[in-house]
Design a protein around this motif. Structure first.
Motif, PDB file in Angstrom:
ATOM      1  N   PHE A  24      26.762 -30.195  -4.179  1.00 55.06           N
ATOM      2  CA  PHE A  24      28.209 -30.162  -4.371  1.00 55.06           C
ATOM      3  C   PHE A  24      28.518 -30.002  -5.858  1.00 55.06           C
ATOM      4  N   LEU A  28      30.572 -26.649  -1.799  1.00 54.99           N
ATOM      5  CA  LEU A  28      29.414 -27.256  -1.151  1.00 54.99           C
ATOM      6  C   LEU A  28      28.421 -26.153  -0.814  1.00 54.99           C
ATOM      7  N   ILE A  82      34.077 -36.476  -0.010  1.00 59.59           N
ATOM      8  CA  ILE A  82      33.615 -35.385   0.847  1.00 59.59           C
ATOM      9  C   ILE A  82      33.624 -35.909   2.273  1.00 59.59           C
TER      10      ILE A  82
END
Length: 622
Positions: A163, A153, A115
């Protein structure tokens, strides 16, 4: 169900259904405010080499603010997917595979589950790397390193972010659902689990009354989860779906016991209601399509489908209809029936890939696959809604080398000035080993300025000129056609300039400001601008005269077409027809005079003389 905790940089796992520890509290310190250069409603953050492809202004003409940064990348072969803005102002991006698990040998995907977190005020990018239970970072499949993809998310109260990831088909135990928080100024995993029962999750949304989280699954189910303050999680309700979900959105007007949400499936939408007290999910509708058909190029009649959707702050459901791209508004409830409103301006720009709402300003933003952006506002209630359409923007995505613009996503930032939309944009180039090297341009758009654009500065030096894009109007009003569905048309209706033939010929897409859109009439007859007027605001540095030129097109059978320009009470009515039609330059015989300061230019038609299509016009100091 498995649980991970991160302690001292080591990923630990326990055989527990629920986390039974107290995570470190999330830091609440806000980031430095990002840079918004003066006079630039659109700002791009990124490595300087990316700016050369876009230039000093966007194809739709807005000046482009620039914030040079380091290379904004978080993993080779990973690009920004679903994106959100955290409470501290960080822009978090799910690291999406460049392609589907590396099956395209020319552009293999990344071997990392990651991420990205961009801090606009720093400005820096952090890669938040996620690993399997045993510490594995990737697996080898077909000679390529691959890893699961984070699919969504969701910002949570307290500054944390949830997430979910698609772990199906990957050997080993990978984090399928988890929560991120900040520790010592950096994002880290607070806790994670391998999934929700046997279902790999793919989309998230938070219910406003109970605070519970709606999670959809790639195996065709929807669940509601409750996260507790001590890091625990409970499944409150579950419902089986008829198809695989692609999106989920909650109604912000919901209250405990009656919280509505909509799940998107291919071509269809279905509404549900969650009762937190009873722990139940009830279907409010079957999976429905719009109840209309369209005729394809083979002459076949096919059903119209639903695309991206959302609920606005008043609980109205907005939904795109495909393949037309029209934007429907259901004022009360979803049904297989005509919507209450149809916003035709969206249809003229293609199919939106995402809809978002800025709750601070009540603005809906539609992002299109090729980088066009449309902002809309609505007031009123029920069947008495009034709509306003902001200036469309061409973000220049098609100018970026090897850009996969069709999969861009965005979320609204609620920090700094309200109404700031972030659009992470991937730039792809070949690295030394042949794998795709992907960095990002972080584009921010101040939505309020699309409804009230700054005056265009006129030159003060003789022979210098200013070009005004037709879509940069201060006219943002709409007009309606009543019916079972009320059609909502923009007064300054625009269409895209594209490479092609017919009306598009001569208005091809290129980097030149002004070649993004053209203005015409919204009526189905499409005979150009037929009645009314469009206004523009300019600022003259001193008293002076300016020669006017139009870049205009007409049809071959509208020989009486004229553009009536009114400035300071004086109107210049200029014939703009050319035999055979097509795009051409028309010079107004007489100059216009401005005193120093701001002025409004009105472009319209006199009765019986409509029919023009306007790409841009220029004013040259004489």
């Amino acid at each position: 169900m498995r649980i991970w905790r991160r302690l001292g940089g080591v990923a630990l796992v326990g055989s527990l259904v629920l986390a039974s520890f107290s995570p470190v509290p999330a830091e609440r310190t806000a980031l430095k405010k990002p840079v918004y250069p003066e006079g630039s409603p659109i700002t791009v953050h990124g490595e300087a080499r990316g700016f050369d492809e876009i230039g000093e202004a966007l194809p739709s003409g807005q000046a482009l603010g620039k914030v040079p940064t380091e290379v904004l990348t978080f993993a080779t072969g990973r690009r920004a997917g679903r994106s959100v803005v955290a409470a501290d102002g960080s822009v978090l991006m799910a690291g999406a595979s460049h392609n589907d698990r590396g099956r395209d040998g020319e552009l293999p995907t990344s071997g990392e589950m990651v991420i990205g977190a961009y801090a606009p005020g720093a400005p820096t990018m952090q890669a938040i790397r996620l690993r399997a239970k045993d510490g594995t970072q990737s697996i080898v499949e077909g000679g390529l390193s691959v890893a699961p993809t984070v699919t969504d998310l969701l910002p949570l109260p307290g500054g944390t972010v949830a997430f979910v990831a698609d772990t199906s088909g990957f050997a080993g135990e990978w984090p399928g659902f988890g929560v991120l928080h900040k520790v010592n100024g950096r994002w880290a995993v607070a806790w994670a689990v391998s999934g929700i029962g046997a279902d790999p999750p793919n989309r998230l949304a938070r219910l406003p009354g109970s605070g519970d989280i709606v999670v959809t699954s790639l195996r065709g189910s929807v669940s509601v989860l409750r996260l507790t303050g001590d890091g625990q999680m409970r499944v409150m309700a579950r419902h089986r779906l008829d198809d695989l979900p692609t999106q989920v959105h909650t109604d912000p007007t919901g209250v405990p016991g009656a919280e509505r949400f909509v799940v998107g499936m291919p071509q269809r939408l279905q509404e549900f209601q969650y009762d937190a007290r009873a722990g139940t999910i009830t279907a409010l509708s079957p999976p429905v399509q719009p109840g209309e058909t369209y005729t394809n190029w083979l002459g076949q009649k096919l059903p119209v489908g639903f695309g991206p959707a959302l609920y606005d702050q008043a609980g109205r459901l907005w939904a795109t209809r495909i393949p037309s791209g029209s934007l429907a508004v259901y004022a009360k409830r979803l049904c297989a029936c005509p919507p209450d409103y149809d916003l035709t301006q969206a249809r003229a720009l293609g199919e939106p890939v995402e809809l978002v709402e800025d709750t601070a300003t009540g603005t809906i933003a539609a992002l299109f696959g090729d980088g066009a952006l449309l902002a809309l506002r609505v007031t009123g209630s029920g069947r008495q809604l009034r709509f306003e359409v902001g200036n469309p923007v061409d973000l220049g995505h098609r100018l970026l080398a090897l850009n996969e613009s069709g999969r861009l996503t965005s979320r609204l930032a609620e920090f700094g000035p309200p109404g700031v939309l972030w659009v992470p944009t991937a730039r792809m180039t070949a690295s030394r080993d042949g794998r795709p090297a992907i960095d990002h341009l972080m584009i921010s758009v101040r939505l309020p300025e699309l409804f009230s654009p700054a005056p265009i500065a006129l030159p003060g030096v003789v022979s210098q000129s200013a070009t005004i894009q037709a879509e940069r109007a201060i006219t943002t009003a709409t007009w309606t056609e009543p019916g079972s569905t009320t059609l909502v048309h923009s007064v300054a209706h625009v269409s895209r300039c594209v490479d092609g033939f017919g009306l598009a010929s001569g208005c091809e897409y290129d980097p030149t400001p002004g070649n993004g859109f053209y203005v015409h009439d919204a009526r189905e007859s499409n005979f150009g601008f037929l009645e009314g007027f469009v206004e523009y605001r300019v600022r003259a540095p001193a008293d002076g005269r300016y020669a006017v030129s139009y870049y205009v097109s007409t049809l071959h059978n509208t020989p009486d077409t004229r553009i009536a320009m009114t400035v300071g009470g004086r109107t210049l009515d200029t014939p703009v027809f050319r035999k055979g039609g097509g795009w051409h330059v028309v010079r107004v015989p007489e100059p216009v005079t401005f005193t120093a300061g701001e002025h409004v230019i009105r472009l319209g038609v006199t009765r019986g003389h409509g029919g023009w299509y306007l790409n841009a016009f220029s004013l040259q100091r004489v």
